[in-house]
Design an enzyme around this catalytic site. Structure first.
Site, PDB file in Angstrom:
ATOM      1  N   LYS A  26     -14.214  32.267  28.484  1.00 44.83           N
ATOM      2  CA  LYS A  26     -12.888  32.396  27.897  1.00 44.83           C
ATOM      3  C   LYS A  26     -12.063  33.414  28.685  1.00 44.83           C
ATOM      4  CE  LYS A  26     -10.530  33.679  23.692  1.00 44.83           C
ATOM      5  NZ  LYS A  26     -10.548  34.054  22.309  1.00 44.83           N
ATOM      6  N   GLU A  31      -4.387  42.431  13.776  1.00 43.98           N
ATOM      7  CA  GLU A  31      -5.787  42.584  14.179  1.00 43.98           C
ATOM      8  C   GLU A  31      -6.293  44.024  14.226  1.00 43.98           C
ATOM      9  OE1 GLU A  31      -6.735  40.191  17.535  1.00 43.98           O
ATOM     10  OE2 GLU A  31      -8.791  40.936  17.611  1.00 43.98           O
TER      11      GLU A  31
HETATM   12  C1  LIG Z   1      -3.642  37.602  22.424  1.00 43.13           C
HETATM   13  C2  LIG Z   1      -2.975  37.363  21.310  1.00 43.13           C
HETATM   14  O1  LIG Z   1      -3.569  36.823  20.183  1.00 43.13           O
HETATM   15  C3  LIG Z   1      -4.973  36.757  20.066  1.00 43.13           C
HETATM   16  C4  LIG Z   1      -5.305  37.017  18.672  1.00 43.13           C
HETATM   17  C5  LIG Z   1      -5.478  36.032  17.744  1.00 43.13           C
HETATM   18  C6  LIG Z   1      -5.538  34.681  18.151  1.00 43.13           C
HETATM   19  C7  LIG Z   1      -5.507  34.361  19.476  1.00 43.13           C
HETATM   20  C8  LIG Z   1      -5.592  32.952  19.899  1.00 43.13           C
HETATM   21  O2  LIG Z   1      -5.783  32.069  19.038  1.00 43.13           O
HETATM   22  O3  LIG Z   1      -5.443  32.671  21.104  1.00 43.13           O
HETATM   23  C9  LIG Z   1      -5.474  35.398  20.540  1.00 43.13           C
HETATM   24  O4  LIG Z   1      -6.775  35.500  21.007  1.00 43.13           O
HETATM   25  C10 LIG Z   1      -1.525  37.691  21.174  1.00 43.13           C
HETATM   26  O5  LIG Z   1      -0.971  37.497  20.096  1.00 43.13           O
HETATM   27  O6  LIG Z   1      -0.926  38.160  22.152  1.00 43.13           O
END
Ligand SMILES: C=C(O[C@H]1C=CC=C(C(=O)O)[C@@H]1O)C(=O)O
Length: 454
Positions: free
Chosen positions: A210, A258
């Protein structure tokens, strides 16, 4: 505020002049204070102020005028532990009353990575934690007032503070205006999509699982944004953290959903958040969005990678790690995520800064494997992340703490704002869909600026 009783405590106090600071803790429940009035009163301290409010309300802390800071150009858990210990050793802490709820804290954090740059992030150091002169704990209605022992007058100090608090309580700040937008544009949108496609190739060919790639949107204004307007708008979205952090000429703002982790009484709590779907505000559609997210293979895979990696990183520092088997839906105003709460008992010798280093960046903002993803981001992503997706929060002498992953964030310098949004790229991702997901993730910051999302 029972001034007479508190004064008796100070009359009996032996000022320890070997210490550099005296920090007085006192109740402030008799004063009508809020962030707007406090920032309005201390406008001269602009560039040396913060507001940190946690999602669950444990923290609602405002700091004014950084007295002293722990600073490092390179992250070293050992040195930071030493710096923190020695800073607290310099402070004589005095509570004017028994049984108060909170403790003196330092606010700050680290940048996302140690990319060496001279750019728009210059005001924020690589690692910085601040001890403010005024620390308002609005969650518990307490104040920490920290002054140099060689400047303090114990006969006057309480009267001076209460006069000041009364003055702040009486303020009725003028309504603040939204910044007028001059220009708004995405930075290299096509190049970003090409980078996502390139990353997909890397995921196919290597042991990468990832990579989180972020992009930026730039807004310029006719005049500098008014901090009081921004503070008002930060109240507009509940269920998220609030970070408002001024340093020098810059302001960093985040409305992150988060938590990186919190520690209280030796127990660490964190959660895996990854996997996203837009929340439209139309009930029937939103039910479908949630059902889709809970069942979608790509989002579930992305989520499990994050959970797995957090658990693995925690193992050396904790005992009895607990988490739910399947993810649940986390609802924010504009977006849904999959999330899994995780908790663990801290090992006896676990150090706060080592833990921070072990957990950050989670694969929700970095990738997997962690170090390779961080290097890939540093080398390939346009610009510098700085405090975007970085750990920011509060720490205390006994290691109780709370850190946020500062996504849904922006940097304001002079008459411009740079908004950041990223998303997890795994096998099966599509650059068009990820571009759209990042567009949705700009919405919380556009809302703070009073700008209608397109
Ligand atoms: C990296 C970000 O979100 C992260 C956090 C939750 C879900 C995410 C996703 O589904 O891609 C991302 O990993 C951002 O909002 O800049």
């Amino acid at each position: 505020m029972n001034l007479e009783a508190y004064q008796r405590i100070l009359d009996d106090l032996k000022l320890d002049t070997d210490k550099k600071y005296l920090s007085l803790q006192m109740p402030i429940d008799g004063f009508d204070l809020n962030e707007r009035k406090i920032f309005s009163h201390f406008h001269d301290a602009q560039g040396s102020r913060y507001w940190f409010r946690s999602k669950d309300g444990r923290y609602d802390s405002i700091g004014i005028k950084f007295q002293e800071s722990i600073k490092r150009d390179k992250y070293s858990a050992e040195v930071l532990e030493e710096q923190k210990t020695s800073l607290f050793q310099k402070i004589q802490q005095v509570a004017v009353k028994d049984g108060m709820a909170s403790s003196l804290g330092l606010f700050g954090g680290t940048r996302f990575d140690d990319k060496d740059t001279t750019d728009e992030w210059n005001d924020f150091g690589m690692v910085e934690f601040h001890l403010p002169k005024w620390q308002f704990d609005l969650a518990n209605s307490e104040l920490f007032y920290t002054v140099r022992t060689d400047e303090v007058d114990l006969d006057e100090i309480l009267i001076d503070i209460s006069d000041k608090l009364r003055e702040i309580g009486a303020i009725t700040p003028e309504p603040a205006q939204a910044p007028e937008v001059h220009m708004m544009k995405d930075i290299f949108p096509e190049e970003w999509k090409a980078l996502v496609d390139e990353a997909l190739g890397v995921l196919d060919d290597t042991d990468f699982r990832k990579i989180v790639l972020a992009r930026q949107r730039l807004l310029t204004f006719k005049a500098q944004a008014d901090p009081l307007y921004l503070l008002d708008r930060l109240n507009d979205e509940s269920g998220t953290y609030t970070i408002y952090y001024e340093k020098g000429q810059s302001i960093f703002i985040s409305k992150s959903p988060e938590k990186l982790f919190d520690i209280k009484d030796g127990v660490l709590r964190t959660n895996a958040i990854a996997g996203s779907a837009e929340r439209t505000g139309v009930e029937a559609t939103d039910e479908q969005q949630k059902a889709f997210l809970l069942n979608d293979e790509k989002n579930r895979y992305e989520h499990e990678l994050v959970r797995e990696s957090i658990v693995q990183n925690l193992e050396p520092y904790t005992e009895d790690i607990e988490f739910a088997e399947g993810p649940a839906i986390l609802s924010n105003r504009y977006i849904y995520h999959l999330h899994t709460p995780i908790s663990a008992k801290l090992a006896e010798d676990a150090s706060l800064f080592a833990l921070l280093d072990a957990i950050h960046p989670t694969p929700a903002v970095g990738g997997m494997p962690k170090d390779k993803a961080r290097d890939y981001i540093m080398e390939n992503e346009y610009g510098t992340r700085g405090l975007y997706a970085a750990p920011l929060g509060m720490i205390h002498e006994n290691d109780d703490s709370e850190f946020v992953v500062s996504i849904r964030s922006m940097l304001l310098n002079s008459k411009s704002a740079t908004l950041f949004a990223g998303c997890g790229i795994v096998r099966g991702s599509s650059s068009e869909k990820e571009h759209e997901e990042t567009r949705i993730k700009f919405t919380p910051m556009l809302n703070v600026l009073g700008v209608e999302p397109e």
